[in-house]
Design an enzyme around this catalytic site. Structure first.
Site, PDB file in Angstrom:
ATOM      1  N   SER A  90       0.793  -1.235   0.000  1.00  0.00           N
ATOM      2  CA  SER A  90       0.000   0.000   0.000  1.00  0.00           C
ATOM      3  C   SER A  90       0.822   1.281   0.000  1.00  0.00           C
ATOM      4  O   SER A  90       0.236   2.375  -0.025  1.00  0.00           O
ATOM      5  CB  SER A  90      -0.954   0.004   1.205  1.00  0.00           C
ATOM      6  OG  SER A  90      -2.000  -0.926   1.016  1.00  0.00           O
ATOM      7  N   LYS A 255       3.689   6.684   4.553  1.00  0.00           N
ATOM      8  CA  LYS A 255       2.655   5.779   4.028  1.00  0.00           C
ATOM      9  C   LYS A 255       3.170   4.365   4.163  1.00  0.00           C
ATOM     10  O   LYS A 255       4.275   4.047   3.718  1.00  0.00           O
ATOM     11  CB  LYS A 255       2.344   6.077   2.560  1.00  0.00           C
ATOM     12  CG  LYS A 255       1.272   5.144   1.987  1.00  0.00           C
ATOM     13  CD  LYS A 255      -0.081   5.431   2.600  1.00  0.00           C
ATOM     14  CE  LYS A 255      -1.073   4.275   2.377  1.00  0.00           C
ATOM     15  NZ  LYS A 255      -0.898   3.191   3.375  1.00  0.00           N
ATOM     16  N   THR A 256       2.375   3.522   4.777  1.00  0.00           N
ATOM     17  CA  THR A 256       2.784   2.153   5.072  1.00  0.00           C
ATOM     18  C   THR A 256       2.236   1.172   4.042  1.00  0.00           C
ATOM     19  O   THR A 256       1.347   1.484   3.256  1.00  0.00           O
ATOM     20  CB  THR A 256       2.282   1.730   6.458  1.00  0.00           C
ATOM     21  OG1 THR A 256       0.847   1.683   6.426  1.00  0.00           O
ATOM     22  CG2 THR A 256       2.735   2.708   7.519  1.00  0.00           C
ATOM     23  N   GLY A 257       2.765  -0.035   4.085  1.00  0.00           N
ATOM     24  CA  GLY A 257       2.261  -1.127   3.269  1.00  0.00           C
ATOM     25  C   GLY A 257       2.473  -2.447   3.985  1.00  0.00           C
ATOM     26  O   GLY A 257       3.470  -2.618   4.689  1.00  0.00           O
TER      27      GLY A 257
END
EC number: 3.5.2.6
Length: 313
Positions: A90, A255-257
């Site tokens: 993501s 922003k993480t994933g």
């Protein structure tokens, strides 16, 4: 709320990273250090040595592969496995929202445009889309972008991809900003990629350079850069990662994933002197060597890596 009114309310809360007038359009007098095509050097430095010291230890402990790149505001680059392919998961949503902002700058989209959520948009993990669907309320493109970055709402990301023009148009955008990657799937299929594959994956060095270009380069207008920074700073699902041990008086936008065998993050971090660093950190296990310890501890691994490198920023 109108876009300009929103930005005026949030402007004072943001780190100062631009030169020139913040709200005068796309082509301002940014310093050469902040251009998207700036020269990245690979001069040995203490931070590079630290990455080479600590990251192999974490890799060996959890049978993992770790890719990390850090770029300072002056272009100095430190990296480990910087040209190997890691799942983006993501983190790509920050780039989707950035593409939307570029189209807004070109007057091809309007952040205030309202969209009706359809039942088919309610894919796995789409809490914001579900709320608007259940209430039978339209949602703005701005709200979709916010949900995509701050809550990682999958349905919102897919709707935005459609507004962009689909994967073909988005991949052209990625090419133009130098991301050197191909997105072959939307949510949730993009999360099924593996280390070493060449679709739905990215290399830390070009990925980080592209992040820097979007935040301090001349791709987006200053209004759009401020908006992107606002969304990244307001990320609501990243407290246990690089934010966990962030020193007092530092700032972060990220922003993480997450995938079944991976955890990753892209971030801009401002130290106590307001100096920005641009970071990509990818942690993954080969899909034939999963470890329960890794699955349970990958958030803390990422947090600890941050804690170890902060003294060098």
């Amino acid at each position: 709320m109108q876009r300009r009114h929103f930005l005026q309310k949030t402007l004072l809360a943001l780190p100062i990273i631009f030169s020139g007038n913040l709200l005068t359009g796309c082509k301002t007098n940014l310093s050469d250090d902040y251009l998207p095509d700036d020269k990245i050097t690979n001069n040995p430095n203490l931070l590079q040595n630290k990455l080479k010291e600590i990251l192999p230890i974490w890799e060996n402990k959890f049978n993992a592969k770790i890719g990390m790149t850090i770029i300072a505001d002056n272009g100095e680059l430190s990296s480990h496995r910087g040209n190997e392919y890691f799942p983006v998961n993501s983190t790509i949503k920050a780039f989707i929202a950035s593409h939307i902002l570029l189209l807004v700058d070109k007057e091809k989209l309007d952040l205030n445009e309202k969209i009706i959520i359809k039942e088919s948009d309610l894919i796995e993990y789409s809490p914001v889309c579900k709320k608007y669907f259940d209430e039978n309320k339209p949602i703005s493109i701005s709200e979709l972008c916010e949900a995509t970055i701050t809550l990682s709402d999958n349905g919102s990301a897919n709707i935005l991809l459609d507004k962009i023009g689909g994967l073909t148009a988005f991949n052209q955008f990625l090419k133009e900003i130098g991301a050197d990657m191909v997105l072959a799937n939307n949510e949730p299929l993009l999360n099924r990629s593996h280390y070493g594959e060449t679709s739905d994956t990215a290399k830390p060095i070009p990925y980080t350079k592209s992040l820097k270009a979007l935040i301090v380069g001349n791709i987006l207008s200053n209004q759009s850069k401020e908006q992107l920074i606002t969304w990244l700073i307001n990320d609501k699902v990243a407290d246990n990662l690089l934010r966990k041990y962030l020193p007092k008086n530092w700032r972060i936008g990220d922003k993480t994933g997450t995938g079944s065998e991976s955890k990753n993050i892209i971030a801009v971090i401002w130290n106590e002197n307001n100096k920005p660093y641009f970071i990509s950190l990818f942690i993954t296990q080969p899909h034939d060597g999963k470890s329960l310890d890794f699955k349970n501890q990958k958030d803390e691994i990422m947090a600890q890596i941050g804690k170890e490198i902060y003294p060098f920023l």
